[in-house]
Design an enzyme around this catalytic site. Structure first.
Site, mmCIF file in Angstrom:
data_model
loop_
_atom_site.group_PDB
_atom_site.id
_atom_site.type_symbol
_atom_site.label_atom_id
_atom_site.label_comp_id
_atom_site.label_asym_id
_atom_site.label_seq_id
_atom_site.Cartn_x
_atom_site.Cartn_y
_atom_site.Cartn_z
ATOM 1 N N GLU A 92 0.804 -1.228 0.000
ATOM 2 C CA GLU A 92 0.000 0.000 0.000
ATOM 3 C C GLU A 92 0.837 1.278 0.000
ATOM 4 O O GLU A 92 0.877 2.038 0.977
ATOM 5 C CB GLU A 92 -0.945 -0.006 1.187
ATOM 6 N N GLU A 124 -5.733 -8.553 1.100
ATOM 7 C CA GLU A 124 -6.413 -8.069 2.306
ATOM 8 C C GLU A 124 -7.875 -7.754 1.982
ATOM 9 O O GLU A 124 -8.152 -7.107 0.979
ATOM 10 C CB GLU A 124 -5.786 -6.775 2.853
HETATM 11 C C1 GCO Z 1 -4.064 -1.475 5.289
HETATM 12 C C2 GCO Z 1 -3.019 -2.168 5.965
HETATM 13 C C3 GCO Z 1 -3.447 -2.938 7.184
HETATM 14 C C4 GCO Z 1 -4.599 -2.330 7.973
HETATM 15 C C5 GCO Z 1 -5.918 -2.857 7.468
HETATM 16 C C6 GCO Z 1 -7.074 -2.204 8.211
HETATM 17 O O1 GCO Z 1 -4.607 -2.047 4.347
HETATM 18 O O2 GCO Z 1 -4.317 -0.336 5.650
HETATM 19 O O3 GCO Z 1 -2.376 -3.063 5.072
HETATM 20 O O4 GCO Z 1 -2.265 -2.931 7.917
HETATM 21 O O5 GCO Z 1 -4.483 -2.655 9.327
HETATM 22 O O6 GCO Z 1 -6.077 -2.550 6.134
HETATM 23 O O7 GCO Z 1 -7.016 -0.833 8.056
#
Ligand code: GCO
Length: 465
Positions: free
Chosen positions: A175, A371
């Site tokens: 990200e 994710e």
């Molecule tokens: C993101 C990060 C995670 C976060 C999850 C919830 O995507 O921001 O990779 O570390 O904790 O997404 O916000």
């Protein structure tokens, strides 16, 4: 009353071999921030600064995963996942950011990976998930400097040359927009580390340019250092533009809007197409980053797959204006879960796939959802259970949307749920819980939520249950 036997269901069945997993990240779960040679990361410094974290907490202990990893791997085996995504902390491996390698830090990840493999779980390692060495922030301002890309590549070489015999699935960076645009230029709260406000938009775009350059150099470093055949990917949370309805004009509008939504045009565009979005560059004008000769060739390294971190999206419709589209805002009572930005929009997962395959012209590029998940106001009830029906609702709808993409023939290979367990949710501290395992931070006990058992059944049946 004679009960009729309920026939087993077959709808929303995923193909054989679909990869079911769960994801975490080093700073959010490990703790042990000063053990075995680790030095501070920018997140240690940022979270220790009063006022930065909602509950005033830090990742100093987190889920104590550094010491409890064997317990957590046992939970993974109980869950039934065959794949686990975690991240490696740069400050454990090269504590000063550059130079000396801390072999004790490498040894932790050897122990973790060996434990995963003993439980037939394939490790998927993210090489950078935001916890960069504080030493490099002090030395040259981290991602404000092009040197960060070079130091990152050297760090990648140090990791892959030592762990590449055990790990063969690598993700360069997680990200990019979060630790650049949300790290250096954000006015909204909560910010991300290091929270340094640079003066101009150009400087902010220069930080993300250094990060995409680092990604390209990281791909090259992995392939040069790995002692075995391996896969290389980027993990991105690009802003997904979702047509208000699937009519031709609104779908075209969503494709056009992709260029200028969030920082897409300067991150996923150069990584996948070798060029910044022209529409973005036109919009940025003098604020566009300085791009050196050869940068774009480095940035556009071939990928074995792309990781999608998708939680929500942005509605778009066609409009009679110069751009031909307009973004639509969510009204206050639009359904969302326990984060300000977590509007429930399952189609975002479907359109994320379509945009990579169709809009960005990568129909053959395998995709993994690296994710997806949600925070919910989880509490343990009097029976010692966490009945998180909101999370089951969210996950079921998103997996159905993902199944649609699979059903239509798009190259989706797997799904990693965020997250295996409640953990340090960055500027929200421990106030927001994303896990399917409830973490009792007082006792470090893990309690499987209702969603854990639901996801376990999805995996067992290889379908959305
Ligand atoms: C993101 C990060 C995670 C976060 C999850 C919830 O995507 O921001 O990779 O570390 O904790 O997404 O916000």
């Amino acid at each position: 009353m004679l009960e009729h036997e309920i026939a087993p269901m077959t709808s929303y069945q995923f193909p054989p071999g679909f990869m079911w997993g769960a994801a975490t990240a080093s700073y959010q779960i490990e703790g042990a921030v000063s053990e075995a040679g680790r030095q501070p990361s920018v997140w240690d410094t940022f979270s220790a600064t009063p006022g930065h974290i909602y509950d005033g907490k830090t990742g100093e202990i987190a889920c104590n995963h550094y010491h409890l990893y064997e317990t957590d791997v046992k939970w993974m085996a109980e869950l039934g996942i065959q794949h686990y995504r975690f991240s490696i902390a740069w400050p454990r491996i090269i504590p000063d950011g550059r130079g000396r390698v801390n072999e004790a830090g490498v040894d932790f990840y050897r122990r973790l990976v060996d434990c995963l493999r003993e439980h037939d779980i394939t490790p998927h390692a993210t090489l950078f998930h935001w916890d960069s060495p504080q030493a490099l922030e002090d030395r040259y301002g981290s991602w404000r400097s092009r040197e960060m890309a070079m130091d990152y590549a050297d760090y990648v070489t140090a990791v892959v040359s030592r762990l590449g015999d055990r790990i063969t699935d690598w993700m360069t960076i997680n990200e990019i927009s979060c630790f650049t645009h949300m790290g250096y230029g954000v006015e909204a709260t909560p910010p991300h580390a290091p929270g340094t406000r640079v003066r101009t938009a150009k400087e902010v775009w220069q930080t993300s340019h250094h990060a995409v350059l680092a990604h390209g150099l990281g791909c090259q470093a992995i392939r040069a250092a790995s002692p075995r055949a391996c896969t290389v990917a980027l993990v991105d949370n690009f802003a997904v533009t979702v047509p208000i309805s699937e009519s031709p004009e609104h779908m075209v509008a969503a494709q056009k809007a992709l260029h200028t939504c969030g920082s897409n045009g300067g991150i996923i565009f150069p990584v996948l197409t070798g060029a910044y979005s022209p529409a973005l560059l036109e919009q940025l004008g003098a604020d566009a980053p300085d791009i050196q000769d050869g940068d774009l060739d480095i940035i556009q390294q071939p990928l074995d797959w792309l990781g999608l971190n998708i939680y929500s999206g942005v509605y778009v419709r066609a409009a009679e204006n110069q751009q031909g589209y307009e973004f639509l805002s969510f009204r206050d009572n639009y359904p969302r879960l326990h984060m300000p930005w977590l509007w429930i929009l399952p189609e975002a997962l479907y359109w994320a796939v379509r945009h990579v395959s169709d809009s960005l012209g990568k129909p053959e590029l395998p995709l993994l959802v690296t994710e997806n998940g949600c925070a919910a106001p989880d509490v343990v009830n009097n029976q010692g259970e966490v009945i998180d029906l909101e999370r089951i609702l969210y996950l079921r709808q998103y997996l159905k949307a993902l199944h649609r993409a699979v059903d239509e023939g798009y190259p989706v290979r797997g799904y990693f749920l965020w997250s295996l367990l409640d953990n340090f949710e960055w500027a929200w501290g421990y106030d927001r819980r994303f896990g399917i395992l409830y973490t009792d931070y007082e006792t470090q006990q893990r309690i499987p939520k209702a969603s854990f058992h639901w996801y376990q059944e999805c995996i067992r049946q290889n379908r959305v249950v």
